[in-house]
Design a protein around this motif. Sequence first.
Motif, mmCIF file in Angstrom:
data_model
loop_
_atom_site.group_PDB
_atom_site.id
_atom_site.type_symbol
_atom_site.label_atom_id
_atom_site.label_comp_id
_atom_site.label_asym_id
_atom_site.label_seq_id
_atom_site.Cartn_x
_atom_site.Cartn_y
_atom_site.Cartn_z
ATOM 1 N N GLU A 170 1.373 6.884 -6.719
ATOM 2 C CA GLU A 170 0.362 7.906 -6.960
ATOM 3 C C GLU A 170 0.958 9.307 -6.839
ATOM 4 O O GLU A 170 0.640 10.193 -7.637
ATOM 5 C CB GLU A 170 -0.801 7.744 -5.981
ATOM 6 N N GLN A 221 1.009 4.190 -2.802
ATOM 7 C CA GLN A 221 0.855 5.600 -2.445
ATOM 8 C C GLN A 221 1.982 6.435 -3.060
ATOM 9 O O GLN A 221 1.749 7.503 -3.620
ATOM 10 C CB GLN A 221 0.840 5.765 -0.920
ATOM 11 N N GLU A 241 0.829 -1.204 0.000
ATOM 12 C CA GLU A 241 0.000 0.000 0.000
ATOM 13 C C GLU A 241 0.865 1.257 0.000
ATOM 14 O O GLU A 241 0.546 2.238 -0.677
ATOM 15 C CB GLU A 241 -0.941 -0.006 1.205
ATOM 16 N N GLU A 242 1.952 1.229 0.762
ATOM 17 C CA GLU A 242 2.861 2.378 0.778
ATOM 18 C C GLU A 242 3.498 2.586 -0.598
ATOM 19 O O GLU A 242 3.646 3.724 -1.054
ATOM 20 C CB GLU A 242 3.946 2.178 1.829
#
Length: 82
Positions: free
Chosen positions: A29, A26, A22-23
């Motif tokens: 993004e 992120q 998830e990091e």
Amino acid sequence: MEAVQKTELKTEQETKQQESLEELFQKLEEIAGCLEGENVNLEDSFRLYNEGMQLLKKCNDTIDKVEKKVLILDEEGETHEF
């Protein structure tokens, strides 16, 4: 009881990997947002692109590791690695 501990340990490890994934997403993004900005010069865009590609490779590697650990439950209730 030993099986329960192993299951709990796997769950903790999978959570850590998922958080890490998830990091990474992120960060990807954020890089994509920077690349879409109007004030990015050519050198910075190349640097950001390279960083993004390295992060993408890490994401793919992490996903591959998780996929290899997926277990398939057969009709008799036994598990087999995927």
